[in-house]
Design an enzyme around this catalytic site. Structure first.
Site, PDB file in Angstrom:
ATOM      1  N   CYS A 204      31.244  44.173  51.938  1.00 48.75           N
ATOM      2  CA  CYS A 204      32.169  45.093  51.647  1.00 48.75           C
ATOM      3  C   CYS A 204      32.034  46.041  50.612  1.00 48.75           C
ATOM      4  CB  CYS A 204      33.411  44.069  51.248  1.00 48.75           C
ATOM      5  SG  CYS A 204      33.843  42.966  52.653  1.00 48.75           S
ATOM      6  N   CYS A 230      29.650  34.375  50.780  1.00 47.87           N
ATOM      7  CA  CYS A 230      30.850  34.783  51.007  1.00 47.87           C
ATOM      8  C   CYS A 230      31.644  33.236  51.593  1.00 47.87           C
ATOM      9  CB  CYS A 230      31.143  35.784  52.056  1.00 47.87           C
ATOM     10  SG  CYS A 230      30.392  35.124  53.755  1.00 47.87           S
TER      11      CYS A 230
HETATM   12  S1  SF4 Z   1      35.728  39.445  47.869  1.00 44.67           S
HETATM   13 FE1  SF4 Z   1      34.639  39.187  49.811  1.00 44.67          FE
HETATM   14  S2  SF4 Z   1      36.298  39.810  51.489  1.00 44.67           S
HETATM   15 FE2  SF4 Z   1      36.873  40.629  49.503  1.00 44.67          FE
HETATM   16  S3  SF4 Z   1      36.196  42.574  49.423  1.00 44.67           S
HETATM   17 FE3  SF4 Z   1      34.403  41.242  48.410  1.00 44.67          FE
HETATM   18  S4  SF4 Z   1      33.047  40.576  50.013  1.00 44.67           S
HETATM   19 FE4  SF4 Z   1      34.895  41.386  50.954  1.00 44.67          FE
END
Ligand code: SF4
Length: 234
Positions: A204, A230
């Site tokens: 992301c 993740c």
């Molecule tokens: S914490 Fe995880 S799901 Fe949330 S924006 Fe970052 S990578 Fe994406």
């Protein structure tokens, strides 16, 4: 004793074998010497429609390998709501290139920017939960995890049982960067344009930065936090 769970397809039901840990370990050794396509073929033959492929839209190498085995294989992409526009464009290009309707799953709750304070909770809600809901209907899944991606993935098996009890298959686990680059060049692979801008591992946008030459490919993920995964591949 081998036990079976049911696999149901449009009008067809056939048993899916339950493989013991010893059987999986034996297969894992055998798969070290097999091309990725043969591994996917085994997975498709063994699990039928109770198999899916989880894609990150970094490149289409695994999708290319898998659709050569089964053009209708279920490809799943988790839309966290925080993807780079380039990643969503890559999704569109993959669908067009392989004539695929990717199963795009997402958390329906409005975005809350939880990543700023608690990336673990954000990943759990935005990434892990939507995929877990798909995996709850599956017996096995294919992923593009590779040992060369990071120290934390250095011992990734090609096939093993995951924490959910599903069979997780990483057909590219023993591919290095040269293998990937060679396959990309030889097979007209769809590639996320961010890869050529220094983003060696793409997640992301709030949690991904470009890496410097020589840095671990996943060093650009969750900079400033101790987090390295993740939660999908723990
Ligand atoms: S914490 Fe995880 S799901 Fe949330 S924006 Fe970052 S990578 Fe994406």
């Amino acid at each position: 004793m081998t036990t079976y769970a049911s696999e149901t397809r449009v009008g067809i039901s056939r048993p899916v074998p339950h493989l013991s840990d010893a059987e999986l370990a034996e297969l894992n050794e055998e798969f070290e010497l097999l091309p990725a396509g043969k591994i996917v073929q085994w997975a498709r033959d063994t699990f039928g429609s109770r198999l899916c492929l989880a894609a990150s839209m970094q490149d289409s190498v695994l999708i290319d390998v898998a659709t050569k085995v089964d053009p209708g294989i279920e490809v799943v992409f988790v839309d966290t709501g925080y993807h780079f526009p380039e990643t969503l464009e890559t999704l569109d290009r993959v669908e067009a290139r392989y004539d695929l309707r990717v199963n795009v799953v997402r958390n329906p709750e409005p975005l809350d920017d939880l990543w700023m304070e608690d990336p673990d909770a954000c990943c759990a809600a935005r990434k892990v939960k939507p995929l877990e809901d798909v995996l709850a209907t599956k017996a096995a899944w294919l992923t593009g995890v590779r040992r060369a991606e990071s120290e934390t993935r250095a011992s990734a098996p090609i096939v093993a049982r995951d924490k959910r009890g599903l069979v997780k298959i990483n057909p590219l686990a023993n591919w290095d960067e040269l293998d990937i680059d060679g396959y990309v060049a030889d097979h007209d692979i769809v590639v996320n344009p961010l890869l050529s801008q220094g983003y060696a591992s793409i997640g992301c946008w709030p949690c991904t930065r470009a890496v410097k030459p020589g840095e671990d490919p996943r060093a650009g993920r969750w900079t400033g936090f101790s987090k390295t995964e993740c939660g999908l591949h723990d």
